[in-house]
Design an enzyme around this catalytic site. Structure first.
Site, mmCIF file in Angstrom:
data_model
loop_
_atom_site.group_PDB
_atom_site.id
_atom_site.type_symbol
_atom_site.label_atom_id
_atom_site.label_comp_id
_atom_site.label_asym_id
_atom_site.label_seq_id
_atom_site.Cartn_x
_atom_site.Cartn_y
_atom_site.Cartn_z
ATOM 1 N N GLU A 113 46.120 29.800 42.287
ATOM 2 C CA GLU A 113 45.819 29.186 43.445
ATOM 3 C C GLU A 113 44.682 27.747 43.339
ATOM 4 O O GLU A 113 43.911 27.819 44.193
ATOM 5 C CB GLU A 113 45.091 30.007 44.525
ATOM 6 C CG GLU A 113 46.247 31.031 44.748
ATOM 7 C CD GLU A 113 45.764 32.284 45.753
ATOM 8 O OE1 GLU A 113 44.440 32.123 46.037
ATOM 9 O OE2 GLU A 113 46.508 33.092 46.218
ATOM 10 N N GLU A 144 55.519 36.471 44.265
ATOM 11 C CA GLU A 144 54.706 37.190 45.010
ATOM 12 C C GLU A 144 55.433 37.422 46.432
ATOM 13 O O GLU A 144 54.760 37.371 47.416
ATOM 14 C CB GLU A 144 53.281 36.761 45.303
ATOM 15 C CG GLU A 144 52.493 36.957 44.092
ATOM 16 C CD GLU A 144 50.981 36.559 44.241
ATOM 17 O OE1 GLU A 144 50.759 36.567 45.382
ATOM 18 O OE2 GLU A 144 50.281 35.967 43.317
#
Length: 927
Positions: free
Chosen positions: A703, A804
């Protein structure tokens, strides 16, 4: 495991710990015993179908005695029974996990009503067996009893057993008839009538699971069974000069003198909870003191396993106040067989009391069967926004706030690209736009009420052209938003810093009936003019797109195959029958797993059968492997990796670092720059050396579009150095970037354009970026929006993985639709090379209403949709050998089984179709 004729004994039974085990358990019992037997078998007469029972490597179903399958066996015509069929081994039968419902030193009596059917001459044996699994010892089998059964009658199998030692898992099962013979079971009773501590254990455990397992739940017996977790617990009938009274009953408890957030009131429930059962928790709570008016109160489970491993399971939380009692509700499930279990309340700041009026923990009721949403006259593709062409000025629109609306000309005449992909051919836009001036707040802009135009459970796509006026300083964020009964819902965002028109695209769905819905456009800084043109909000017929996706899928996921048969004996001739069945699609479909999951054999069975890749939810993250400096924990990851390797499942390494500061453990945040650089190097060396060659992928720094902890402290080159060092330590691993909201248009920090720029910057610094990770935590997905992001990212030529993926809807059918949209879009895109779900089992996912399998193992509608898609992408074919001795078909990449049938024999072979564009010739040697 038993076959007919085997003389069953407990192999290698260790009886040396009998006295010690009895002594330890007796210390927890009362001295008054009941002489009434309690059946420890759940669903003993199959009135609840196969609930709590599991066929062992075979199939089972429940029928009534009056059905055609009974084959004339006499009995109660209304009583159901189980048929265990498709048995290929004599040890295959029906089993139930009874861990936690049996105790050492007790003598248990078994009585089972059994029968047989199928291709049987004479009689066959049926046997009751106990399987005892140990952590560090070999599994043992305990013979209970056996009986000879003929096809025309029910028989009662009887036996007894006593456990001398504690095991990690105890499974009772019935087995025995020869392969191909069906085993019939009408009822099973296991009870103990001896006056011993085990009866008290059975009584306290509440094996039916329907009673509250909390002792003294409303404090009628004072504080008995309750204690403070790092604090004091006191009883009150009122507080605050009578302003705080119990919501029910006469008293309530308070956890006071709290010095840590984890301090609270607790009760040990060891022995009263069963593994693999879902429990619902309901507590009535509030807070008091320390001048705090509102704080989160959480119910947590502390679990210690027999090997001393500790787990903290967050059950649920609620925002409690000092004004009134509130209800806290949640669910939990234990995968393993714990040595100790404690439930407690925690959460508010130190000095704030937690008040509790009652606590109930019961076996969770089974949810009613879901129903598909009823959507009448869905007008797909029809814009529900009024007067978008502004033919009638700004009628239908109103200013949100004290801004001014007017009409301007010069906006684009074509729809934005994502809307065109969904709507196809469309009339040109008018070229008129809404000009918003005199904006004194960022939320000011044009608005329209659309309450009556919306339908529940439909997915709506949002599309518009937007532009900012002159004089803006820096980048401006523009958002199409919805106010749903006062709650903000994101309909799409875009960032702009120029005077050009920009496309904004997003989506939303409403699943509960609202009383008022308003759409509005907001975002630029106060004083900046805003222009909006061609705002479209329309329901998307997502299934209509699937036909196109199926065609695209066939192009990129299939290959033309020519089977060329080589038979030196000439037995294969023109016209011989060929049957082809694909057994495994080689495309990576994976899932997130957690360490506790692998203690649940039902979870493991579903995972191993339906996925070929894995990613660990937390167990490889730095805060897990080194929670305190120098205190390393690789045990969990080792055990999970061992499970994957034993089952031929590839694994992704998630993640080496996490750039978001909130995900960095406190000791790392406290380091100086030099110490942090050394710690980063140690982390890389330790992790990648230990697991060299074992993880196919790594998410190097998670991220990076949403955080900058390491870059801020170590400099701009820190991220590229992480990639370069990781590659040096494990050259075979593919190194990924990984981020969220890239594919949905809802986050201006993580647009495809910004992601591309980040990757290019890393590559310019020498970082060997090998793959692009899109997390895919998405709501109400629209195919054209997802496809647009994939097309943009695809220009880099790197493999894209959904790393994910999860979707969320309270309706299982809609959840299945969402999942199908995402999986089909990904599978039909040539740049996507893998799909990882972020879990599938209820209570073990990061988002509610996103699971595919319920807590106790039942596959729901969304899960069945996933399985249907996997099955759709397995090729079967049949035909005849042609004159050239060949057979041709087009099939998905993967593993196949083939049968060729001649007049004299049937020959079976296995072959693999690798990925490729051109036809592949596979020689089949029939020698």
């Amino acid at each position: 495991m038993f076959c007919s004729g085997f003389s069953g004994v407990m192999e290698g039974a260790d009886r040396s710990n009998k006295d010690n085990a009895e002594s330890e358990n007796n210390g927890n019992m009362t001295n008054s015993w009941s002489n009434h037997p309690t059946n420890i078998i759940l669903n003993h007469d199959f009135c609840q179908g196969l609930h709590s029972w599991h066929p062992n490597c075979c199939n089972g179903f429940v029928v009534s005695s009056k059905s055609a399958n009974s084959e004339g066996i006499p009995g109660d015509p209304n009583a159901p029974y189980v048929v265990v069929t498709n048995r290929k081994e004599c040890w295959q039968g029906l089993e139930q996990d009874i861990t936690g419902r049996v105790n050492t030193g007790c003598t248990y009596t078994v009585s089972a009503c059994v029968g047989v059917s199928g291709p049987l001459q004479g009689c066959s044996d049926v046997q009751a067996t106990l399987k005892l699994e140990y952590k560090d010892l070999a599994t043992k089998y305990l013979f209970i009893g056996r009986i000879r059964v003929s096809k025309d009658q029910w028989e009662t199998l009887k036996g007894t057993f006593t456990l001398s030692t504690l095991s990690n898992r105890v499974v009772f099962y019935l087995e025995g008839p020869s392969p191909g013979v069906d085993l019939l079971i009408k009822s099973v009773v296991i009870s103990s009538t001896s006056s011993s501590p085990c009866e008290a254990m059975e009584k306290r455990c509440g094996v039916a699971g329907d009673e509250n397992i909390i002792l003294n739940p409303t404090f009628e017996d004072g504080l008995n069974n309750w204690s403070g977790r790092g604090c004091q617990v006191v009883l009150h009938d009122s507080m605050a000069d009578g302003k705080i009274l119990p919501q029910s009953g006469k008293v309530f408890a308070a956890a006071t003198a709290r010095t840590q957030t984890w301090n609270g009131i607790q009760q040990e429930i060891t022995g009263r909870v069963q593994r693999k059962l879902a429990y619902e928790v309901t507590a009535i709570v509030r807070i008091y003191g320390n001048n705090i008016t509102s704080a989160g109160v959480q119910a947590t489970l502390w679990v210690q396993m027999p090997d001393k491993r500790e787990q903290y399971i967050g059950i649920s939380s609620v925002q409690a106040t000092n004004q009134d009692w509130v209800k806290l509700q949640g669910k939990f499930l234990l995968n393993g067989s714990p040595a100790s279990v404690v439930i407690y309340l925690e959460g508010p700041p130190p000095g704030t009391d937690i008040l509790i009026n009652s606590l109930v923990v019961k076996h969770a009721e089974k949810a009613p069967p879901p129903t598909p949403p009823v959507i009448e006259t869905a007008a797909y593709g029809v814009n529900i926004v009024q007067n978008i062409e502004l033919d009638d000025g700004t009628n239908g629109w109103f200013p949100l706030g004290n801004c001014t609306l007017s009409v301007g000309t010069g906006s684009p005449h074509i729809l934005p690209s994502m809307a065109r992909d969904s709507l196809g051919v469309h009339e040109p836009l008018s070229g008129r736009y809404i000009l918003v001036t005199n904006r004194s707040q960022t939320w000011m802009g044009p608005a329209q009420l659309i309450t009556d135009q919306l339908k529940l459970f439909l997915t709506y796509q949002v599309s518009a052209w937007v532009k900012i006026g002159p004089g803006a300083s820096g980048s401006q964020n523009i958002n199409v938003a919805l106010s749903v009964d006062g709650q903000w819902v994101n309909g799409g965002q875009v960032e702009t810093s120029d005077d050009l028109w920009h496309e904004i695209g997003g989506s939303f769905r409403i699943e509960k009936q609202p009383s008022r819905v308003m759409v509005y456009v907001q975002g630029p800084n106060s004083g900046v003019d805003l222009m909006v043109a061609g705002l479209q909000i329309f329901a998307v017929d997502r299934k209509a797109r699937f036909k196109h996706l199926k065609r695209e899928t066939d192009k990129i996921r299939k290959r033309d195959v020519i089977l060329k048969f080589i038979d030196p004996h000439g037995g294969i001739s023109f016209g011989s029958l060929v049957k082809i069945q694909q057994t495994k699609n080689s495309f990576p479909f994976g899932s997130c797993i957690n360490r506790t999951n692998i203690d649940n054999e039902d979870f493991v069975a579903f995972f191993v059968k339906n996925f070929n890749w894995a990613v660990f939810g937390n167990e490889l993250k730095w805060y897990w492997t080194e929670p305190q400096r120098g205190n390393l924990n690789y045990r969990d990851a080792d055990e999970m990796l061992d499970l994957c390797q034993k089952n031929g499942i590839d694994a992704r390494g998630h993640c080496i670092f996490w750039e978001v500061e909130g995900a960095v453990q406190s000791w790392v945040r406290a380091l100086s720059s030099n110490d942090l650089a050394a710690a980063v190097q140690n982390r890389l060396t330790g992790l990648l050396t230990r697991y060299k060659g074992k993880f196919r992928h790594y998410d190097v720094n998670n991220e990076m579009l949403h955080g900058s902890f390491y870059q801020d402290r170590l400099g701009k080159g820190a991220r590229a150095n992480m990639f370069k060092t990781a590659h040096q330590l494990d050259p075979a691993a593919v190194l990924f970037v990984n981020d969220y909201h890239v594919e949905d248009g809802n986050d201006t920090r993580s647009t495809p354009e910004k992601y591309i720029q980040q990757i290019l910057d890393l590559q310019e610094q020498g970082a060997p970026v090998g793959g692009i990770g899109i997390q895919g935590h998405i709501d109400s997905p629209v195919g054209s929006i997802v496809r647009s992001a994939l097309d943009k990212l695809g220009i880099l030529g790197l493999p894209i993985w959904f790393t994910e993926l999860d979707v969320s809807s309270i309706n299982e059918y809609v959840r299945g639709d969402d999942l199908e949209v995402m999986i089909r879009e990904a599978f039909a895109h040539p740049a996507v090379e893998g799909i990882m779900l972020w879990g599938f089992w209820e209570l073990f996912m990061s988002r509610e209403n996103s699971h595919l399998v319920d807590a106790e193992g039942e596959v729901n509608k969304a899960g069945k949709r996933y399985l249907e898609l996997r099955n759709e992408w397995l090729t079967s074919a049949h035909g005849h050998v042609d004159e050239q001795g060949e057979f041709r078909f087009r099939g998905f990449h993967g593993t196949y089984e083939m049968e060729i049938v001649t007049l004299s024999k049937t020959i079976s072979r296995t072959f693999v179709v690798e990925k490729g564009d051109s036809p592949v010739v596979i020689s089949i040697d029939l020698h």
